[in-house]
Design an enzyme around this catalytic site. Sequence first.
Site, PDB file in Angstrom:
ATOM      1  N   GLU A  76       0.730  -1.158   0.037  1.00 11.86           N
ATOM      2  CA  GLU A  76       0.199  -0.147  -0.084  1.00 11.86           C
ATOM      3  C   GLU A  76       0.490   1.224   0.362  1.00 11.86           C
ATOM      4  O   GLU A  76       0.500   2.144  -0.553  1.00 11.86           O
ATOM      5  CB  GLU A  76      -0.483   0.075   1.324  1.00 11.86           C
ATOM      6  CG  GLU A  76      -2.006  -1.071   1.480  1.00 11.86           C
ATOM      7  CD  GLU A  76      -2.037  -2.478   1.712  1.00 11.86           C
ATOM      8  OE1 GLU A  76      -2.508  -3.788   1.887  1.00 11.86           O
ATOM      9  OE2 GLU A  76      -0.401  -2.602   2.013  1.00 11.86           O
ATOM     10  N   LYS A 101       2.572  -8.228  -5.279  1.00 12.50           N
ATOM     11  CA  LYS A 101       3.545  -9.268  -4.573  1.00 12.50           C
ATOM     12  C   LYS A 101       3.417 -11.219  -4.760  1.00 12.50           C
ATOM     13  O   LYS A 101       2.376 -11.154  -4.452  1.00 12.50           O
ATOM     14  CB  LYS A 101       3.635  -8.505  -3.224  1.00 12.50           C
ATOM     15  CG  LYS A 101       4.749  -9.614  -2.591  1.00 12.50           C
ATOM     16  CD  LYS A 101       4.774  -8.767  -0.871  1.00 12.50           C
ATOM     17  CE  LYS A 101       6.035  -9.861  -0.218  1.00 12.50           C
ATOM     18  NZ  LYS A 101       5.756  -8.779   1.526  1.00 12.50           N
TER      19      LYS A 101
END
Length: 120
Positions: A76, A101
Amino acid sequence: MYSRDRVLIEGLTVLTTIGVYEWEKTIKQKLILDLEIAWDNKPAGESDNVSFCLDYFVVSQTITQFIESSKFELIECVAERVAEIVIKQFSVTWLKVKVSKPNAIANARNVAVTIERTAS
């Protein structure tokens, strides 16, 4: 004039130190970024003149250098920082950033966040 034109940068792969666990803070992990950037492509399309384009090579290099030289705990945070940099350095009015990811969770192919930001 309002434009819905976009420049896309997809699959930008960067290695960096990212994670909340101590073992993650000692290794490099792969992030994959996808960007959708509002940009009026009409002047470049009509003139065939590169000076009217968003220089996606420079955008990609700027993002890569920033991420590679930084350490993060959260994807984030990566998304927010990338959005800030692109908006400020390239005079962009709106963009969408997806940060993935891969293999963050054993039984999932990918984990990602997507954000949309506008210039203030």
